[in-house]
Design a protein around this motif. Structure first.
Motif, PDB file in Angstrom:
ATOM      1  N   THR A  85       0.975  -1.069  -0.247  1.00  0.00           N
ATOM      2  CA  THR A  85      -0.074   0.444   0.087  1.00  0.00           C
ATOM      3  C   THR A  85       0.576   1.416  -0.331  1.00  0.00           C
ATOM      4  N   GLU A  86       1.933   1.194   0.661  1.00  0.00           N
ATOM      5  CA  GLU A  86       2.721   2.627   0.875  1.00  0.00           C
ATOM      6  C   GLU A  86       3.554   2.271  -0.127  1.00  0.00           C
ATOM      7  N   ALA A  87       3.870   1.497  -0.444  1.00  0.00           N
ATOM      8  CA  ALA A  87       5.342   2.022  -2.503  1.00  0.00           C
ATOM      9  C   ALA A  87       3.553   1.740  -3.054  1.00  0.00           C
ATOM     10  N   ALA A  88       2.899   1.760  -3.149  1.00  0.00           N
ATOM     11  CA  ALA A  88       1.683   1.632  -4.772  1.00  0.00           C
ATOM     12  C   ALA A  88       1.946   3.466  -4.826  1.00  0.00           C
ATOM     13  N   LYS A  89       1.796   4.254  -2.881  1.00  0.00           N
ATOM     14  CA  LYS A  89       0.988   5.861  -2.973  1.00  0.00           C
ATOM     15  C   LYS A  89       3.260   6.078  -4.101  1.00  0.00           C
ATOM     16  N   THR A  90       4.029   6.003  -3.364  1.00  0.00           N
ATOM     17  CA  THR A  90       5.342   6.739  -3.501  1.00  0.00           C
ATOM     18  C   THR A  90       5.518   6.789  -4.647  1.00  0.00           C
ATOM     19  N   ARG A  91       4.375   4.977  -5.785  1.00  0.00           N
ATOM     20  CA  ARG A  91       5.082   5.543  -6.608  1.00  0.00           C
ATOM     21  C   ARG A  91       3.749   5.252  -8.001  1.00  0.00           C
ATOM     22  N   ILE A  92       2.736   6.703  -7.159  1.00  0.00           N
ATOM     23  CA  ILE A  92       1.327   6.555  -7.440  1.00  0.00           C
ATOM     24  C   ILE A  92       0.671   5.357  -8.555  1.00  0.00           C
ATOM     25  N   MET A  93       0.816   4.565  -7.980  1.00  0.00           N
ATOM     26  CA  MET A  93       0.729   3.904  -8.673  1.00  0.00           C
ATOM     27  C   MET A  93      -1.178   3.315  -7.371  1.00  0.00           C
ATOM     28  N   GLN A 116      -2.857  -0.355  -6.167  1.00  0.00           N
ATOM     29  CA  GLN A 116      -2.206  -1.483  -5.156  1.00  0.00           C
ATOM     30  C   GLN A 116      -2.523  -2.534  -5.419  1.00  0.00           C
ATOM     31  N   PRO A 117      -3.692  -2.972  -6.423  1.00  0.00           N
ATOM     32  CA  PRO A 117      -3.426  -3.786  -7.271  1.00  0.00           C
ATOM     33  C   PRO A 117      -2.377  -4.201  -8.035  1.00  0.00           C
ATOM     34  N   ALA A 118      -1.711  -3.692  -8.482  1.00  0.00           N
ATOM     35  CA  ALA A 118      -1.220  -2.591 -10.024  1.00  0.00           C
ATOM     36  C   ALA A 118       0.132  -3.223  -9.695  1.00  0.00           C
ATOM     37  N   MET A 119       0.989  -2.674  -8.000  1.00  0.00           N
ATOM     38  CA  MET A 119       2.047  -3.156  -7.131  1.00  0.00           C
ATOM     39  C   MET A 119       1.970  -4.533  -6.649  1.00  0.00           C
ATOM     40  N   SER A 120       0.818  -5.277  -6.667  1.00  0.00           N
ATOM     41  CA  SER A 120       0.438  -6.079  -6.368  1.00  0.00           C
ATOM     42  C   SER A 120       0.459  -7.445  -7.448  1.00  0.00           C
ATOM     43  N   GLN A 121       0.220  -6.777  -8.655  1.00  0.00           N
ATOM     44  CA  GLN A 121       0.114  -7.370  -9.672  1.00  0.00           C
ATOM     45  C   GLN A 121       2.274  -7.537 -10.446  1.00  0.00           C
ATOM     46  N   HIS A 122       2.924  -6.220 -10.038  1.00  0.00           N
ATOM     47  CA  HIS A 122       4.419  -6.351 -10.146  1.00  0.00           C
ATOM     48  C   HIS A 122       5.133  -7.488  -9.226  1.00  0.00           C
ATOM     49  N   LEU A 123       4.917  -7.441  -8.098  1.00  0.00           N
ATOM     50  CA  LEU A 123       5.332  -8.355  -7.120  1.00  0.00           C
ATOM     51  C   LEU A 123       5.130  -9.543  -7.910  1.00  0.00           C
ATOM     52  N   ALA A 124       3.686  -9.799  -7.787  1.00  0.00           N
ATOM     53  CA  ALA A 124       3.753 -11.537  -7.904  1.00  0.00           C
ATOM     54  C   ALA A 124       4.051 -11.899  -9.743  1.00  0.00           C
ATOM     55  N   SER A 125       4.470 -10.853 -10.264  1.00  0.00           N
ATOM     56  CA  SER A 125       5.255 -10.785 -11.976  1.00  0.00           C
ATOM     57  C   SER A 125       6.747 -11.380 -11.349  1.00  0.00           C
ATOM     58  N   LEU A 126       7.362 -10.890 -10.951  1.00  0.00           N
ATOM     59  CA  LEU A 126       8.365 -10.761 -10.582  1.00  0.00           C
ATOM     60  C   LEU A 126       9.266 -12.286  -9.147  1.00  0.00           C
ATOM     61  N   GLU A 127       7.698 -12.421  -8.901  1.00  0.00           N
ATOM     62  CA  GLU A 127       8.243 -13.736  -7.685  1.00  0.00           C
ATOM     63  C   GLU A 127       8.408 -14.966  -8.578  1.00  0.00           C
ATOM     64  N   ALA A 128       6.741 -14.879  -9.969  1.00  0.00           N
ATOM     65  CA  ALA A 128       6.949 -15.547 -11.191  1.00  0.00           C
ATOM     66  C   ALA A 128       8.376 -16.079 -12.022  1.00  0.00           C
TER      67      ALA A 128
END
Length: 312
Positions: A20-28, A30-42
């Protein structure tokens, strides 16, 4: 392929221990930020964070990845900030499309007094028009005027073409155009293109029909055509601006039928919606040349006088 933005999102989550906080700093979102993380982990094949009730805790793989990535990502972001600083809205930039010859002869002499930064792309008229339509260019300098919706043109100058032949060419003293045409048709010709673009214009202007010529060489460069003429490879039609800076005291070429000059407009093209942009108007004002035809006539006359004195 890993998306660079996944790395930036990963670094932000690592620093804030929170999507949530990371999404705020990147002006994104929360679902988009979570998708980025999930894609990188995959992509990595392992979890990068352990989820707890209050925060995300990096795994050993997450810590390792962060230690490798962080210096590079931070360095890139610093460079980006520096680039943004130097390319601020106060800095005026214009993207120009042209042939190398027109740029060398008609734009380069004005660069030092242009209050603009420039990026230049070289290509033929058709390619430059496509780049203009795609907003990859702000203006194009061209000799072809396309009837394209949303594209406007202003006249930059008028270039003058004259027949140029090897210096040792013996030219009969003909009195009639028909005899001139017949003699010219029997000569070796060098053309800018297979379709004889300038030669065809010349023939229709003075002989009222198309040329019956098979060029011995096709060279898409006026400067190189002149070199070929000097090497006795044939004759051609060249713009007088190519000839102006040549050494007339030791001539290796000469103009034929100087009274038979064909003219062609050089145009500046731009999108109609951008016609009032300051950078476009400043560029046009700086490079447009007046009375070019008169200067060409003066050049031809002075060249003939110098050549005659050199011969004598």
């Amino acid at each position: 392929m890993v998306d660079f933005e996944w790395y930036r999102s990963f670094i932000a989550i690592y620093k804030h221990n929170s999507v949530t906080e990371a999404a705020k700093t990147r002006i994104m979102t929360q679902p988009a930020m979570s998708q980025h993380l999930a894609s990188l982990e995959a992509r990595v094949g392992e979890q990068l964070f352990t989820r707890t009730a209050r925060k995300l805790v990096p795994t050993e793989r997450g810590k390792q990845l962060y230690s490798h990535l962080a210096p590079h990502i931070e360095s890139l972001e610093e460079k980006t900030m520096d680039l943004n600083l130097h390319l601020s809205p106060t800095m005026k930039m214009i993207k120009i499309g042209s042939t190398q010859e027109l740029f060398k002869e008609k734009v380069m002499p004005h660069l030092s007094r242009l209050d603009l930064n420039t990026i230049t792309y070289f290509g033929d008229a058709d390619r430059l028009l496509e780049l203009l339509k795609e907003d990859c260019l702000d203006i194009i300098i061209t000799t072809k005027k396309f009837s394209t919706p949303g594209i406007e043109y202003v006249r930059l100058m008028e270039e003058s073409f004259v027949v140029v032949a090897p210096f040792e060419t013996i030219v009969p003293d003909f009195k009639h155009l028909k005899d001139i045409e017949l003699w010219l048709s029997k000569q070796k010709w060098i053309s800018y293109g297979l379709e004889l673009p300038i030669i065809r214009t010349y023939w229709k202007e003075f002989f009222k029909r198309g040329p019956i010529i098979n060029p011995v060489h096709v060279i898409p460069s006026f400067h190189l055509i002149l070199k070929a003429i000097e090497a006795d490879a044939g004759m051609s039609l060249l713009p007088t601006y190519i000839l102006k800076h040549q050494n007339v005291m030791k001539p290796r070429w000469k103009m034929l039928y100087e009274h038979m000059i064909v003219h062609k407009e050089i145009l500046i093209g731009f999108k109609s919606k951008h016609k009032h942009l300051l950078v476009i108007n400043e560029f046009i004002k700086s490079v447009c040349e007046k009375n070019e035809m008169n200067r060409d006539l003066i050049f031809i006359q002075s060249h003939n006088a110098l050549r005659q004195s050199a011969i004598e």
